[in-house]
Write an enzyme that holds these catalytic residues in place. Structure first.
Site, PDB file in Angstrom:
ATOM      1  N   ARG A  47       0.838  -1.201   0.000  1.00  0.00           N
ATOM      2  CA  ARG A  47       0.000   0.000   0.000  1.00  0.00           C
ATOM      3  C   ARG A  47       0.870   1.247   0.000  1.00  0.00           C
ATOM      4  O   ARG A  47       0.537   2.261  -0.611  1.00  0.00           O
ATOM      5  CB  ARG A  47      -0.945   0.005   1.208  1.00  0.00           C
ATOM      6  CG  ARG A  47      -1.738   1.308   1.342  1.00  0.00           C
ATOM      7  CD  ARG A  47      -2.870   1.211   2.354  1.00  0.00           C
ATOM      8  NE  ARG A  47      -2.512   0.555   3.575  1.00  0.00           N
ATOM      9  CZ  ARG A  47      -1.800   1.115   4.567  1.00  0.00           C
ATOM     10  NH1 ARG A  47      -1.338   2.343   4.450  1.00  0.00           N
ATOM     11  NH2 ARG A  47      -1.535   0.430   5.667  1.00  0.00           N
ATOM     12  N   TYR A  99     -16.983  15.567 -16.439  1.00  0.00           N
ATOM     13  CA  TYR A  99     -17.333  14.145 -16.505  1.00  0.00           C
ATOM     14  C   TYR A  99     -18.361  13.820 -15.423  1.00  0.00           C
ATOM     15  O   TYR A  99     -18.257  14.296 -14.285  1.00  0.00           O
ATOM     16  CB  TYR A  99     -16.061  13.326 -16.332  1.00  0.00           C
ATOM     17  CG  TYR A  99     -16.249  11.882 -15.982  1.00  0.00           C
ATOM     18  CD1 TYR A  99     -16.953  11.023 -16.830  1.00  0.00           C
ATOM     19  CD2 TYR A  99     -15.726  11.353 -14.813  1.00  0.00           C
ATOM     20  CE1 TYR A  99     -17.129   9.686 -16.506  1.00  0.00           C
ATOM     21  CE2 TYR A  99     -15.883  10.017 -14.475  1.00  0.00           C
ATOM     22  CZ  TYR A  99     -16.596   9.191 -15.324  1.00  0.00           C
ATOM     23  OH  TYR A  99     -16.771   7.876 -15.001  1.00  0.00           O
ATOM     24  N   ASP A 171      -7.700  18.246 -15.399  1.00  0.00           N
ATOM     25  CA  ASP A 171      -7.926  16.880 -15.852  1.00  0.00           C
ATOM     26  C   ASP A 171      -7.494  16.807 -17.315  1.00  0.00           C
ATOM     27  O   ASP A 171      -8.141  17.374 -18.195  1.00  0.00           O
ATOM     28  CB  ASP A 171      -9.406  16.517 -15.693  1.00  0.00           C
ATOM     29  CG  ASP A 171      -9.687  15.051 -16.005  1.00  0.00           C
ATOM     30  OD1 ASP A 171      -8.966  14.473 -16.844  1.00  0.00           O
ATOM     31  OD2 ASP A 171     -10.639  14.489 -15.434  1.00  0.00           O
ATOM     32  N   LYS A 196      -8.456   5.439 -19.937  1.00  0.00           N
ATOM     33  CA  LYS A 196      -8.698   5.894 -21.301  1.00  0.00           C
ATOM     34  C   LYS A 196      -7.430   5.778 -22.154  1.00  0.00           C
ATOM     35  O   LYS A 196      -6.911   4.691 -22.320  1.00  0.00           O
ATOM     36  CB  LYS A 196      -9.237   7.330 -21.263  1.00  0.00           C
ATOM     37  CG  LYS A 196     -10.349   7.565 -20.234  1.00  0.00           C
ATOM     38  CD  LYS A 196     -11.554   6.676 -20.401  1.00  0.00           C
ATOM     39  CE  LYS A 196     -12.771   7.107 -19.584  1.00  0.00           C
ATOM     40  NZ  LYS A 196     -12.592   7.191 -18.141  1.00  0.00           N
TER      41      LYS A 196
END
Length: 379
Positions: A47, A99, A171, A196
């Site tokens: 982690r 988005y 973004d 993407k």
């Protein structure tokens, strides 16, 4: 090694592999041995860090010319972690066309937990400045907005933000560092849904963040470890593999998108084409100044004589599905995913179609859309 395409293929050297592997190894391990004296080593618990994840994080930081990179389990997880660095009571100016997952996170979660948001058209610098309050901490927007591809100036907004001691968060999912590097234009934090274009094959969910300054990097590193929404080693490896072919994929997808946009722009059954690669697009001039390509996404508004549901269900090459930036082409009706209360001010109608272009043959894509328009004509 200074040229961008070379950096895509030859990422950072971590000196972790003793076998001399050319492809960065996948370290599918949750834990790593302590030093013999009991002291912590560079990696201890996955982690907090993993060599495969560190490779990807250094890779994206290098490509965006940033201080440090961070890999998360989704794009929304990346955004949530970025917003979590700000104290309770912070105000944000956000783009008015985000988005849907970002909008949901902001308005249905963070707005209920001590943060406030004002949505503005970030193409209008005067409107952005008017929205600044004493408690404003940051301006957050998409380079090309989703799904109408509004083009905002990263350079101008970043300069305005700096004048008011604000952080600029961009973004950059649609453009990637191949077409735009927001930190070079003055932004402080850049985000990606690596699901993407960066991943590029539609087989993973991932988010990436790059910070411009060590103080932001320190805060993000703490929250990445504390919240723990990290990207798995396997998915890190897949994103890194996707990045290696980013340029060749985007070159093809953008060329295809340009041809499709030009075809649809003159088609009588298409009322409007939204694509910053078209000289007629209102964002074209700014895109020419601040980007090196228009990417592979466009949207259209169908003429009233075309049934939108029949159109998207009549395509044979394009799949009717969500997402974008993958090797195969997709169509989507964004209106139908909008909450009822968001529809009026969205600029969208049931006639709008988002088209994500893939790597197929250019003529096959054009022919498929042409036959779907014929099939969807209302009788």
């Amino acid at each position: 090694m200074t040229q961008f395409n070379t950096k895509l293929v030859h990422g950072p050297q971590l000196q972790t592999d003793q076998a001399g592997a050319i492809v960065p190894p996948l370290y599918q391990s949750a834990m790593f041995r302590f030093a013999p004296d009991g002291q912590e080593t560079h990696w201890d618990y996955a982690r907090s860090g993993n060599p495969t994840r560190e490779y990807l994080e250094r890779q994206i930081a290098t490509l965006e010319n940033g201080d440090a990179g961070f890999a998360f389990s989704s794009g929304v997880a990346a955004i949530a972690t970025v917003l979590a660095i700000f104290p309770n009571g912070s105000h944000f100016i956000i783009g008015d066309s985000l988005y849907s997952g970002t909008d949901r996170l902001i308005n249905q979660y963070f707005a209920q937990h001590g943060l406030t948001f004002t949505a503005v058209d970030t193409r209008d610098l005067a409107a952005v400045e008017v929205a600044i309050r004493p408690e404003t901490k940051a301006i957050f927007f998409e380079t090309f907005s989703n799904p109408l591809l509004k083009v905002s100036s990263v350079k101008a907004i970043s300069a305005l933000a700096k004048a008011h001691d604000l952080i600029t968060i961009v973004d950059n999912t649609f453009l990637t560092p191949y077409y735009q590097r927001p930190l070079d234009l003055g932004a402080d934090i850049v985000l990606h849904s690596a699901t993407k274009y960066l991943g590029g094959h539609g087989d993973l969910i991932a988010g990436l963040v790059v910070s411009a300054h060590p103080d932001l990097s320190e805060k993000l590193a703490f929250l990445q470890n504390t919240i723990g929404a990290i990207l798995s080693p396997l998915d890190c490896s897949l994103v890194s593999r996707g990045i290696a072919t980013l340029a060749v994929r985007l070159d093809r997808e953008t060329a295809n998108a340009q041809a499709v946009a030009e075809f649809l722009n003159q088609h009588p059954d298409v009322a409007h084409v939204y694509y910053p690669g078209l000289p007629s697009d209102p964002g074209y001039a700014l895109a020419q100044q601040e980007t090196t390509g228009a990417s592979g996404l466009l949207s259209i508004k169908l003429a009233d004589n075309i049934d939108p549901l029949k159109f998207v269900n009549s395509t044979k090459v394009f799949d009717f599905a969500d997402s974008l930036g993958t090797v195969s082409s997709l169509v989507k009706l964004p209106w139908f995913k909008l909450p009822e209360e968001k529809r009026a001010g969205s600029g969208l109608t049931p006639q709008h179609v988002r088209i994500a272009i893939g790597l197929e043959d250019q003529q096959d894509l054009i022919d498929d859309l042409a036959q779907a328009l014929v099939a969807a004509e209302k009788k």
